[in-house]
Design a protein around this motif. Sequence first.
Motif, PDB file in Angstrom:
ATOM      1  N   VAL A  65      11.395   8.113   0.728  1.00 43.28           N
ATOM      2  CA  VAL A  65      11.354   9.029   1.877  1.00 43.28           C
ATOM      3  C   VAL A  65       9.964   9.653   2.021  1.00 43.28           C
ATOM      4  O   VAL A  65       9.432   9.763   3.126  1.00 43.28           O
ATOM      5  N   GLU A  66       9.380  10.031   0.889  1.00 42.17           N
ATOM      6  CA  GLU A  66       8.044  10.652   0.943  1.00 42.17           C
ATOM      7  C   GLU A  66       6.999   9.681   1.483  1.00 42.17           C
ATOM      8  O   GLU A  66       6.135  10.051   2.277  1.00 42.17           O
ATOM      9  N   ASN A  67       7.097   8.414   1.052  1.00 41.60           N
ATOM     10  CA  ASN A  67       6.159   7.415   1.573  1.00 41.60           C
ATOM     11  C   ASN A  67       6.332   7.226   3.081  1.00 41.60           C
ATOM     12  O   ASN A  67       5.357   7.104   3.811  1.00 41.60           O
ATOM     13  N   MET A  68       7.604   7.220   3.513  1.00 44.10           N
ATOM     14  CA  MET A  68       7.859   6.980   4.941  1.00 44.10           C
ATOM     15  C   MET A  68       7.425   8.149   5.814  1.00 44.10           C
ATOM     16  O   MET A  68       6.994   7.962   6.948  1.00 44.10           O
ATOM     17  N   THR A  69       7.536   9.360   5.290  1.00 45.26           N
ATOM     18  CA  THR A  69       7.240  10.532   6.131  1.00 45.26           C
ATOM     19  C   THR A  69       5.794  11.004   5.988  1.00 45.26           C
ATOM     20  O   THR A  69       5.349  11.864   6.758  1.00 45.26           O
ATOM     21  N   LEU A  70       5.065  10.424   5.051  1.00 44.20           N
ATOM     22  CA  LEU A  70       3.687  10.878   4.815  1.00 44.20           C
ATOM     23  C   LEU A  70       2.818  10.898   6.081  1.00 44.20           C
ATOM     24  O   LEU A  70       2.118  11.888   6.324  1.00 44.20           O
ATOM     25  N   PRO A  71       2.853   9.830   6.912  1.00 45.91           N
ATOM     26  CA  PRO A  71       1.987   9.848   8.100  1.00 45.91           C
ATOM     27  C   PRO A  71       2.300  11.008   9.042  1.00 45.91           C
ATOM     28  O   PRO A  71       1.383  11.587   9.625  1.00 45.91           O
ATOM     29  N   GLN A 106       9.915  -2.923  -0.902  1.00 47.35           N
ATOM     30  CA  GLN A 106       8.685  -2.147  -0.666  1.00 47.35           C
ATOM     31  C   GLN A 106       8.138  -2.437   0.733  1.00 47.35           C
ATOM     32  O   GLN A 106       7.655  -1.533   1.413  1.00 47.35           O
ATOM     33  N   GLN A 107       8.225  -3.704   1.143  1.00 48.73           N
ATOM     34  CA  GLN A 107       7.720  -4.019   2.484  1.00 48.73           C
ATOM     35  C   GLN A 107       8.599  -3.355   3.552  1.00 48.73           C
ATOM     36  O   GLN A 107       8.089  -2.934   4.589  1.00 48.73           O
ATOM     37  N   ARG A 108       9.899  -3.225   3.290  1.00 49.96           N
ATOM     38  CA  ARG A 108      10.765  -2.513   4.232  1.00 49.96           C
ATOM     39  C   ARG A 108      10.323  -1.052   4.365  1.00 49.96           C
ATOM     40  O   ARG A 108      10.321  -0.494   5.452  1.00 49.96           O
ATOM     41  N   VAL A 109       9.962  -0.459   3.226  1.00 45.01           N
ATOM     42  CA  VAL A 109       9.500   0.935   3.264  1.00 45.01           C
ATOM     43  C   VAL A 109       8.202   1.037   4.072  1.00 45.01           C
ATOM     44  O   VAL A 109       8.031   1.954   4.885  1.00 45.01           O
ATOM     45  N   SER A 110       7.313   0.070   3.884  1.00 47.52           N
ATOM     46  CA  SER A 110       6.038   0.145   4.614  1.00 47.52           C
ATOM     47  C   SER A 110       6.274  -0.045   6.115  1.00 47.52           C
ATOM     48  O   SER A 110       5.548   0.526   6.936  1.00 47.52           O
ATOM     49  N   ILE A 111       7.321  -0.801   6.475  1.00 35.77           N
ATOM     50  CA  ILE A 111       7.660  -0.934   7.896  1.00 35.77           C
ATOM     51  C   ILE A 111       8.259   0.376   8.409  1.00 35.77           C
ATOM     52  O   ILE A 111       7.911   0.845   9.495  1.00 35.77           O
ATOM     53  N   GLY A 112       9.124   0.991   7.605  1.00 38.15           N
ATOM     54  CA  GLY A 112       9.676   2.296   7.975  1.00 38.15           C
ATOM     55  C   GLY A 112       8.570   3.314   8.196  1.00 38.15           C
ATOM     56  O   GLY A 112       8.592   4.069   9.170  1.00 38.15           O
ATOM     57  N   ASN A 172       0.813  -1.226   0.000  1.00 36.81           N
ATOM     58  CA  ASN A 172       0.000   0.000   0.000  1.00 36.81           C
ATOM     59  C   ASN A 172       0.841   1.269   0.000  1.00 36.81           C
ATOM     60  O   ASN A 172       0.511   2.232   0.678  1.00 36.81           O
ATOM     61  N   LEU A 173       1.940   1.249  -0.749  1.00 37.71           N
ATOM     62  CA  LEU A 173       2.711   2.487  -0.886  1.00 37.71           C
ATOM     63  C   LEU A 173       2.030   3.355  -1.942  1.00 37.71           C
ATOM     64  O   LEU A 173       1.349   2.853  -2.837  1.00 37.71           O
ATOM     65  N   ILE A 174       2.237   4.666  -1.835  1.00 31.88           N
ATOM     66  CA  ILE A 174       1.669   5.579  -2.819  1.00 31.88           C
ATOM     67  C   ILE A 174       2.606   5.609  -4.014  1.00 31.88           C
ATOM     68  O   ILE A 174       3.780   5.980  -3.880  1.00 31.88           O
ATOM     69  N   PRO A 175       2.122   5.181  -5.217  1.00 29.50           N
ATOM     70  CA  PRO A 175       3.010   4.961  -6.369  1.00 29.50           C
ATOM     71  C   PRO A 175       3.794   6.195  -6.805  1.00 29.50           C
ATOM     72  O   PRO A 175       4.909   6.066  -7.300  1.00 29.50           O
ATOM     73  N   VAL A 176       3.219   7.392  -6.621  1.00 27.97           N
ATOM     74  CA  VAL A 176       3.885   8.598  -7.126  1.00 27.97           C
ATOM     75  C   VAL A 176       4.812   9.230  -6.087  1.00 27.97           C
ATOM     76  O   VAL A 176       5.442  10.243  -6.361  1.00 27.97           O
TER      77      VAL A 176
END
Length: 234
Positions: free
Chosen positions: A103-109, A151-157, A95-99
């Motif tokens: 870093v942007e995916n990790m800091t979004l929340p 990608q799963q590592r990024v979602s964990i980050g 469920n990462l945001i494709p665009v």
Amino acid sequence: MELMQIQHLSKVYGQGENQVRAVDDISFTVEKGEFLAIIGPSGSGKSTLLHILGGVDRPTSGKVFVDGQDVYAQNEDQLAIFRRRQVGLIYQFYNLIPVLNVVENMTLPVLMDGRQVNQERLEELLDVLLDVLGLRGREKHLPNQLSGGQQQRVSIGRALMNAPAVVLADEPTGNLDSKNSQEIVELLKMSNKKYGQTLVIITHDENIALQAHRVIAIEDGRITRDERIREVLE
Ligand code: ADP
Ligand code: MG
């Protein structure tokens, strides 16, 4: 110290003949820093339970306390803040945001939470995460430029970025080969150990369950086994 208290939780979906009791009077507590594995057959109510623990799905009856807070006594706005700050959710699909890049995916929340971001603290956390995650040099990559395991590592980050009270993972390795699965589990265990991060993982993988402090088995919405494998070290 107890972090979560789950008291007589039930969740009923549908009505009349179509009624399903997905979670049926479940009670247990989770210690701070505990790594808990939840196992059980498909359709036994594991995901429903996890969503209720995470403030995502209201129970039909029963209560969840996290850090002394009665989760469902909160109004919707407070509940949304609880989800953003106290809970890190990880799914089988990332469920990462494709665009957005890594870093942007990790800091979004953090940004979505609308809080004053302490940039220094953010950079520091990012440094630790990128090194441990092995994504150094890939900070600007988009999700489709990464492997499934990356990608799963990024979602964990992303789940760890807010230093949540509890990380809830629903079959996080269900889509990965055994090497990547073990690396993902090592990453979650590192966070569990290093930061005392409380961790609840639903898994079909016995090898993963046996690495936990404790295993709870669920069938037909009820706990059928609750076994401590090792102590939660202070
Ligand atoms: P598991 O994660 O163990 O496979 P789930 O919690 O997804 O089990 O589902 C438990 C039961 O609740 C199943 O019978 C499922 O069909 C039902 N269920 C889950 N979510 C819903 C829903 N949103 N509406 C109706 N029934 C649901
Ligand atoms: Mg499920």
